[in-house]
Scaffold this motif. Structure first.
Motif, PDB file in Angstrom:
ATOM      1  N   LEU A  28       0.814  -1.214   0.000  1.00 16.35           N
ATOM      2  CA  LEU A  28       0.000   0.000   0.000  1.00 16.35           C
ATOM      3  C   LEU A  28       0.850   1.268   0.000  1.00 16.35           C
ATOM      4  O   LEU A  28       0.505   2.252  -0.651  1.00 16.35           O
ATOM      5  CB  LEU A  28      -0.923  -0.008   1.229  1.00 16.35           C
ATOM      6  N   ASP A  29       1.964   1.243   0.720  1.00 18.69           N
ATOM      7  CA  ASP A  29       2.826   2.431   0.814  1.00 18.69           C
ATOM      8  C   ASP A  29       3.326   2.910  -0.542  1.00 18.69           C
ATOM      9  O   ASP A  29       3.709   4.075  -0.694  1.00 18.69           O
ATOM     10  CB  ASP A  29       4.033   2.149   1.717  1.00 18.69           C
ATOM     11  N   TYR A  30       3.340   2.029  -1.525  1.00 20.03           N
ATOM     12  CA  TYR A  30       3.882   2.366  -2.841  1.00 20.03           C
ATOM     13  C   TYR A  30       2.800   2.618  -3.893  1.00 20.03           C
ATOM     14  O   TYR A  30       3.097   2.804  -5.064  1.00 20.03           O
ATOM     15  CB  TYR A  30       4.830   1.263  -3.319  1.00 20.03           C
ATOM     16  N   ILE A  31       1.534   2.611  -3.463  1.00 21.41           N
ATOM     17  CA  ILE A  31       0.429   2.860  -4.390  1.00 21.41           C
ATOM     18  C   ILE A  31       0.086   4.342  -4.373  1.00 21.41           C
ATOM     19  O   ILE A  31      -0.045   4.949  -3.305  1.00 21.41           O
ATOM     20  CB  ILE A  31      -0.803   2.012  -4.009  1.00 21.41           C
ATOM     21  N   THR A  32      -0.067   4.924  -5.553  1.00 22.87           N
ATOM     22  CA  THR A  32      -0.360   6.355  -5.666  1.00 22.87           C
ATOM     23  C   THR A  32      -1.802   6.582  -6.117  1.00 22.87           C
ATOM     24  O   THR A  32      -2.436   5.685  -6.687  1.00 22.87           O
ATOM     25  CB  THR A  32       0.585   7.024  -6.675  1.00 22.87           C
ATOM     26  N   VAL A  33      -2.284   7.788  -5.875  1.00 23.47           N
ATOM     27  CA  VAL A  33      -3.611   8.178  -6.351  1.00 23.47           C
ATOM     28  C   VAL A  33      -3.662   8.061  -7.872  1.00 23.47           C
ATOM     29  O   VAL A  33      -4.664   7.606  -8.446  1.00 23.47           O
ATOM     30  CB  VAL A  33      -3.957   9.610  -5.894  1.00 23.47           C
ATOM     31  N   LYS A  34      -2.581   8.449  -8.535  1.00 22.24           N
ATOM     32  CA  LYS A  34      -2.525   8.379  -9.996  1.00 22.24           C
ATOM     33  C   LYS A  34      -2.741   6.950 -10.486  1.00 22.24           C
ATOM     34  O   LYS A  34      -3.499   6.711 -11.436  1.00 22.24           O
ATOM     35  CB  LYS A  34      -1.170   8.897 -10.481  1.00 22.24           C
ATOM     36  N   GLU A  35      -2.114   5.975  -9.817  1.00 21.83           N
ATOM     37  CA  GLU A  35      -2.270   4.573 -10.217  1.00 21.83           C
ATOM     38  C   GLU A  35      -3.700   4.083  -9.989  1.00 21.83           C
ATOM     39  O   GLU A  35      -4.257   3.355 -10.825  1.00 21.83           O
ATOM     40  CB  GLU A  35      -1.300   3.695  -9.427  1.00 21.83           C
ATOM     41  N   ILE A  36      -4.274   4.471  -8.861  1.00 16.67           N
ATOM     42  CA  ILE A  36      -5.653   4.069  -8.571  1.00 16.67           C
ATOM     43  C   ILE A  36      -6.602   4.623  -9.626  1.00 16.67           C
ATOM     44  O   ILE A  36      -7.469   3.906 -10.146  1.00 16.67           O
ATOM     45  CB  ILE A  36      -6.070   4.547  -7.163  1.00 16.67           C
ATOM     46  N   CYS A  37      -6.420   5.898  -9.966  1.00 18.70           N
ATOM     47  CA  CYS A  37      -7.278   6.532 -10.975  1.00 18.70           C
ATOM     48  C   CYS A  37      -7.125   5.865 -12.330  1.00 18.70           C
ATOM     49  O   CYS A  37      -8.117   5.615 -13.030  1.00 18.70           O
ATOM     50  CB  CYS A  37      -6.946   8.018 -11.075  1.00 18.70           C
ATOM     51  N   HIS A  38      -5.893   5.555 -12.691  1.00 19.87           N
ATOM     52  CA  HIS A  38      -5.645   4.903 -13.985  1.00 19.87           C
ATOM     53  C   HIS A  38      -6.311   3.519 -14.009  1.00 19.87           C
ATOM     54  O   HIS A  38      -6.975   3.155 -14.984  1.00 19.87           O
ATOM     55  CB  HIS A  38      -4.138   4.763 -14.225  1.00 19.87           C
ATOM     56  N   GLN A  39      -6.150   2.770 -12.916  1.00 18.33           N
ATOM     57  CA  GLN A  39      -6.726   1.419 -12.834  1.00 18.33           C
ATOM     58  C   GLN A  39      -8.253   1.472 -12.873  1.00 18.33           C
ATOM     59  O   GLN A  39      -8.901   0.616 -13.479  1.00 18.33           O
ATOM     60  CB  GLN A  39      -6.253   0.753 -11.536  1.00 18.33           C
ATOM     61  N   ALA A  40      -8.834   2.492 -12.235  1.00 19.24           N
ATOM     62  CA  ALA A  40     -10.294   2.605 -12.155  1.00 19.24           C
ATOM     63  C   ALA A  40     -10.907   3.311 -13.356  1.00 19.24           C
ATOM     64  O   ALA A  40     -12.126   3.294 -13.539  1.00 19.24           O
ATOM     65  CB  ALA A  40     -10.679   3.345 -10.877  1.00 19.24           C
ATOM     66  N   GLY A  41     -10.044   3.967 -14.159  1.00 23.20           N
ATOM     67  CA  GLY A  41     -10.552   4.701 -15.322  1.00 23.20           C
ATOM     68  C   GLY A  41     -11.245   5.993 -14.943  1.00 23.20           C
ATOM     69  O   GLY A  41     -12.241   6.376 -15.567  1.00 23.20           O
ATOM     70  N   VAL A  42     -10.728   6.662 -13.899  1.00 25.04           N
ATOM     71  CA  VAL A  42     -11.291   7.949 -13.480  1.00 25.04           C
ATOM     72  C   VAL A  42     -10.158   8.969 -13.394  1.00 25.04           C
ATOM     73  O   VAL A  42      -8.985   8.624 -13.436  1.00 25.04           O
ATOM     74  CB  VAL A  42     -12.003   7.846 -12.110  1.00 25.04           C
ATOM     75  N   ASN A  43     -10.515  10.250 -13.271  1.00 24.49           N
ATOM     76  CA  ASN A  43      -9.471  11.271 -13.120  1.00 24.49           C
ATOM     77  C   ASN A  43      -9.278  11.619 -11.647  1.00 24.49           C
ATOM     78  O   ASN A  43     -10.069  11.228 -10.795  1.00 24.49           O
ATOM     79  CB  ASN A  43      -9.786  12.514 -13.963  1.00 24.49           C
ATOM     80  N   ARG A  44      -8.205  12.368 -11.374  1.00 25.06           N
ATOM     81  CA  ARG A  44      -7.855  12.686  -9.989  1.00 25.06           C
ATOM     82  C   ARG A  44      -8.953  13.479  -9.284  1.00 25.06           C
ATOM     83  O   ARG A  44      -9.202  13.298  -8.091  1.00 25.06           O
ATOM     84  CB  ARG A  44      -6.536  13.470  -9.951  1.00 25.06           C
ATOM     85  N   SER A  45      -9.611  14.367 -10.016  1.00 27.15           N
ATOM     86  CA  SER A  45     -10.666  15.167  -9.378  1.00 27.15           C
ATOM     87  C   SER A  45     -11.810  14.280  -8.904  1.00 27.15           C
ATOM     88  O   SER A  45     -12.429  14.548  -7.864  1.00 27.15           O
ATOM     89  CB  SER A  45     -11.180  16.237 -10.347  1.00 27.15           C
ATOM     90  N   THR A  46     -12.080  13.202  -9.647  1.00 29.22           N
ATOM     91  CA  THR A  46     -13.118  12.254  -9.234  1.00 29.22           C
ATOM     92  C   THR A  46     -12.702  11.541  -7.951  1.00 29.22           C
ATOM     93  O   THR A  46     -13.516  11.346  -7.039  1.00 29.22           O
ATOM     94  CB  THR A  46     -13.387  11.226 -10.348  1.00 29.22           C
ATOM     95  N   PHE A  47     -11.424  11.150  -7.877  1.00 26.65           N
ATOM     96  CA  PHE A  47     -10.932  10.510  -6.658  1.00 26.65           C
ATOM     97  C   PHE A  47     -11.163  11.424  -5.461  1.00 26.65           C
ATOM     98  O   PHE A  47     -11.695  11.002  -4.430  1.00 26.65           O
ATOM     99  CB  PHE A  47      -9.438  10.174  -6.791  1.00 26.65           C
TER     100      PHE A  47
END
Length: 201
Positions: A28-47
């Protein structure tokens, strides 16, 4: 649920699943918001519309997993405890097929979740789930067996860690062996071949 709420829920669910997928690959320490958004198909503002931090997403994901987990069990905890208190001590079983089979089916159907939990035990708060099991189920059973309270943590560690070890091996085999076979193995390991009485009693 209106259309807006449904869209919000579906987006949150995609992010839950994205986090679980990433947890299979890294801590978890190495997971970024950018990676989560890319994996989920959403943008950072949605996160950030949904969460302030990744920790908020982790908490939501754990709650989603917990609800899935509970849905696999046919009876409520109160029924389990009522049945336990009404049985003779000789009839008590530390691990019953009634609850072992749903637990194993959940693991098989949610392999990704469990791989992530074992890879990231701290961040996935695996200790919390087993803490509930120890307090609400194993503790009262050990009391009925008249195991001294000071001994409880050791008995619980033995049984829970043993079951976890079997589950980990099953996951390494990609859960290809039948649920019933794994249940048989666990039952044969937790007692004197019949699943009854803690070791030493």
């Amino acid at each position: 649920m209106n259309k807006s709420e449904s869209k919000y829920f579906n987006t949150a669910l995609r992010m839950d699943e994205a986090l679980l997928a990433l947890l299979e690959e890294k801590d978890l320490d190495y997971i970024t918001v950018k990676e989560i958004c890319h994996q989920a198909g959403v943008n950072r503002s949605t996160f950030y519309l949904h969460y302030e931090t990744i920790a908020d997403l982790v908490n939501e994901t754990l709650e989603m997993v917990n609800q899935r987990f509970l849905s696999y069990f046919p009876q409520q905890e109160e029924v389990v405890l009522a049945n336990m208190s009404s049985r003779e001590r000789e009839e008590l079983v530390l691990v019953t097929r009634e609850y072992l089979l749903p637990y194993l089916r959940f693991i098989r159907d949610n392999k990704k979740v469990y791989r992530a939990a074992f890879r990231n035990p701290g961040s996935m708060q695996a200790h919390t789930r087993y803490g509930e099991l120890k307090q609400r189920i194993l503790g009262p059973i050990l009391e009925r067996f008249e195991i001294p309270a000071a001994h409880h943590p050791y008995y619980m560690a033995y049984y829970v860690e043993g079951i976890i070890a079997i589950v980990k091996e099953w996951l390494r085999q990609d859960c290809t062996d039948e649920v019933e076979m794994i249940a048989d193995i666990i039952e044969s390991c937790v007692g004197y071949g019949d699943g009854r009485r803690p070791c030493g009693k």
